[in-house]
Design a protein around this motif. Structure first.
Motif, PDB file in Angstrom:
ATOM      1  N   VAL A 227      -6.374   3.280   2.800  1.00 57.62           N
ATOM      2  CA  VAL A 227      -7.463   2.306   2.656  1.00 57.62           C
ATOM      3  C   VAL A 227      -6.901   0.906   2.434  1.00 57.62           C
ATOM      4  O   VAL A 227      -7.260  -0.051   3.125  1.00 57.62           O
ATOM      5  CB  VAL A 227      -8.396   2.694   1.482  1.00 57.62           C
ATOM      6  N   GLN A 228      -6.013   0.766   1.458  1.00 56.19           N
ATOM      7  CA  GLN A 228      -5.457  -0.557   1.161  1.00 56.19           C
ATOM      8  C   GLN A 228      -4.636  -1.078   2.336  1.00 56.19           C
ATOM      9  O   GLN A 228      -4.667  -2.267   2.653  1.00 56.19           O
ATOM     10  CB  GLN A 228      -4.587  -0.495  -0.106  1.00 56.19           C
TER      11      GLN A 228
ATOM     12  N   ILE B 137      -1.837   5.517  -4.796  1.00 52.47           N
ATOM     13  CA  ILE B 137      -2.784   4.455  -5.136  1.00 52.47           C
ATOM     14  C   ILE B 137      -3.601   4.158  -3.880  1.00 52.47           C
ATOM     15  O   ILE B 137      -3.051   3.878  -2.818  1.00 52.47           O
ATOM     16  CB  ILE B 137      -2.033   3.188  -5.591  1.00 52.47           C
ATOM     17  N   SER B 138      -4.917   4.217  -4.010  1.00 55.08           N
ATOM     18  CA  SER B 138      -5.786   4.023  -2.861  1.00 55.08           C
ATOM     19  C   SER B 138      -6.139   2.553  -2.643  1.00 55.08           C
ATOM     20  O   SER B 138      -6.159   2.068  -1.516  1.00 55.08           O
ATOM     21  CB  SER B 138      -7.069   4.839  -3.042  1.00 55.08           C
ATOM     22  N   GLU B 139      -6.452   1.855  -3.720  1.00 60.14           N
ATOM     23  CA  GLU B 139      -6.855   0.443  -3.618  1.00 60.14           C
ATOM     24  C   GLU B 139      -6.405  -0.258  -4.890  1.00 60.14           C
ATOM     25  O   GLU B 139      -6.253   0.390  -5.931  1.00 60.14           O
ATOM     26  CB  GLU B 139      -8.381   0.306  -3.564  1.00 60.14           C
ATOM     27  N   TYR B 140      -6.251  -1.594  -4.802  1.00 62.70           N
ATOM     28  CA  TYR B 140      -6.036  -2.371  -6.019  1.00 62.70           C
ATOM     29  C   TYR B 140      -6.690  -3.729  -5.900  1.00 62.70           C
ATOM     30  O   TYR B 140      -6.883  -4.251  -4.809  1.00 62.70           O
ATOM     31  CB  TYR B 140      -4.556  -2.491  -6.381  1.00 62.70           C
ATOM     32  N   ASP B 141      -7.035  -4.280  -7.069  1.00 61.29           N
ATOM     33  CA  ASP B 141      -7.746  -5.555  -7.137  1.00 61.29           C
ATOM     34  C   ASP B 141      -7.083  -6.348  -8.260  1.00 61.29           C
ATOM     35  O   ASP B 141      -7.233  -6.025  -9.440  1.00 61.29           O
ATOM     36  CB  ASP B 141      -9.225  -5.272  -7.443  1.00 61.29           C
TER      37      ASP B 141
ATOM     38  N   PRO C 193       0.816  -1.220   0.000  1.00 56.45           N
ATOM     39  CA  PRO C 193       0.000   0.000   0.000  1.00 56.45           C
ATOM     40  C   PRO C 193       0.851   1.273   0.000  1.00 56.45           C
ATOM     41  O   PRO C 193       1.945   1.292   0.559  1.00 56.45           O
ATOM     42  CB  PRO C 193      -0.779  -0.096   1.324  1.00 56.45           C
ATOM     43  N   ASP C 194       0.279   2.319  -0.565  1.00 60.22           N
ATOM     44  CA  ASP C 194       0.847   3.670  -0.618  1.00 60.22           C
ATOM     45  C   ASP C 194       2.080   3.793  -1.491  1.00 60.22           C
ATOM     46  O   ASP C 194       3.013   4.523  -1.173  1.00 60.22           O
ATOM     47  CB  ASP C 194       1.105   4.275   0.762  1.00 60.22           C
TER      48      ASP C 194
ATOM     49  N   GLU D 279     -15.403   2.712   3.579  1.00 56.71           N
ATOM     50  CA  GLU D 279     -14.266   1.827   3.295  1.00 56.71           C
ATOM     51  C   GLU D 279     -13.488   1.523   4.581  1.00 56.71           C
ATOM     52  O   GLU D 279     -13.101   0.388   4.823  1.00 56.71           O
ATOM     53  CB  GLU D 279     -13.330   2.463   2.261  1.00 56.71           C
ATOM     54  N   PHE D 280     -13.249   2.555   5.396  1.00 55.11           N
ATOM     55  CA  PHE D 280     -12.525   2.322   6.642  1.00 55.11           C
ATOM     56  C   PHE D 280     -13.419   1.583   7.651  1.00 55.11           C
ATOM     57  O   PHE D 280     -12.953   0.702   8.374  1.00 55.11           O
ATOM     58  CB  PHE D 280     -12.027   3.641   7.235  1.00 55.11           C
ATOM     59  N   ALA D 281     -14.704   1.946   7.694  1.00 52.32           N
ATOM     60  CA  ALA D 281     -15.613   1.304   8.648  1.00 52.32           C
ATOM     61  C   ALA D 281     -15.684  -0.206   8.402  1.00 52.32           C
ATOM     62  O   ALA D 281     -15.869  -0.980   9.337  1.00 52.32           O
ATOM     63  CB  ALA D 281     -17.008   1.924   8.546  1.00 52.32           C
ATOM     64  N   ALA D 282     -15.505  -0.627   7.154  1.00 59.08           N
ATOM     65  CA  ALA D 282     -15.612  -2.051   6.819  1.00 59.08           C
ATOM     66  C   ALA D 282     -14.495  -2.876   7.448  1.00 59.08           C
ATOM     67  O   ALA D 282     -14.656  -4.087   7.628  1.00 59.08           O
ATOM     68  CB  ALA D 282     -15.595  -2.212   5.300  1.00 59.08           C
TER      69      ALA D 282
END
Ligand code: FES
Length: 261
Positions: free
Chosen positions: A123-124, A56-60, A35-36, A153-156
């Motif tokens: 987030v990631q 980069i916030s997220e990746y899949d 991340p980051d 996203e963070f709450a999850a």
């Protein structure tokens, strides 16, 4: 490995005043391991030659997609905000060191602190360490209610999430320093922060001698690859003022005690 790719824009939507969330698809996603890190993106205007660094916030990996969240600060990113699904974005990346996922360990607890447009790269990180079995506490600060992003996203993934706004229009009134003062920051096995310099200084002052307190630094960049020295920060405690670290390739993640913020 640093790649250059014409990634495909899948979406590009406004999520807060001047803040946009873009989903990109391409092979480069498979090289996003921590991340980051950031992407160095080419603005789609021939007169704007300097690339812009966006974390980069997220990746899949399965969908080969990644998310970048950026705030429009000038004409370059204003042009990016006008791009539409199906268009190609010229990106270099993934660049930078990113967060070290060998810290913390399962069953430990981590504190994540984000401010404003500094929250996306966390987030990631939150997702990855929660998946490792780490209990994640998240403290987020924003200017006002309309600027709040990524709460769901963070709450999850967070075992605890607290939000403050400068004007008290959402969550608690104040800044994240207020929230940090209510907990024992040193009791967390790892601390991660990304946000404005004032917030990072507040984190550094509360984590002196913490072995695993990390901050993500921002800097103006040119090459983005360690060649031009446009992005240096100074090493803490260096009285000569000569020792410098490059945010683009030795960072953006540093130990909170390592650099002058
Ligand atoms: Fe060129 Fe960092 S932007 S060395």
């Amino acid at each position: 490995m640093i790649l250059q790719e014409e990634m495909t824009i899948l979406s590009n939507v406004k999520i807060a005043p001047r803040v946009f969330r873009m989903v990109l698809q391409g092979e480069m996603v498979l090289d996003m391991k921590v991340p980051d890190q950031f992407l160095h993106i080419r603005v789609p205007s021939p007169d704007k030659v300097l690339r812009r660094p966006i974390s980069i916030s997220e990746y899949d990996y399965e969908a080969k997609t990644c998310v970048i969240i950026y705030r429009v600060e000038g004409p370059g990113l204003a042009d990016v905000s006008q791009m539409t699904p199906g268009q190609k974005l010229d990106v270099m990346g993934p660049l930078g060191n990113g967060f070290d996922l060998s810290i913390p360990f399962p069953k430990q607890k981590a504190l994540i602190i984000g401010g404003g447009i500094g929250t996306p790269p966390l987030v990631q990180l939150a997702r990855d360490i929660e998946a490792m079995g780490v209990a994640v506490t998240v403290l987020l600060g924003f200017a006002q209610k309309s600027a709040v992003i990524l709460e769901s996203e963070f709450a999850a993934v967070a075992s605890e999430l607290k939000i403050v706004t400068d004007d008290g229009s959402y969550g608690r009134d104040g800044n994240v320093g207020v929230l940090m003062d209510e907990i024992d920051v040193m009791a967390y096995d790892a601390v991660y922060a990304c946000g404005a310099a004032g917030m990072l200084r507040a984190v550094a002052s509360r984590t002196e001698n913490h072995p695993n307190a990390f901050i993500s630094m921002e800097a103006r960049m040119a090459c983005g690859m360690g060649a031009c020295y446009a992005c240096v920060v100074h090493v803490a405690g260096d009285e000569t003022g000569q020792q410098a670290l490059k945010v683009c390739d030795q960072g953006p993640i540093f130990r909170a005690s390592e650099v002058v913020i």
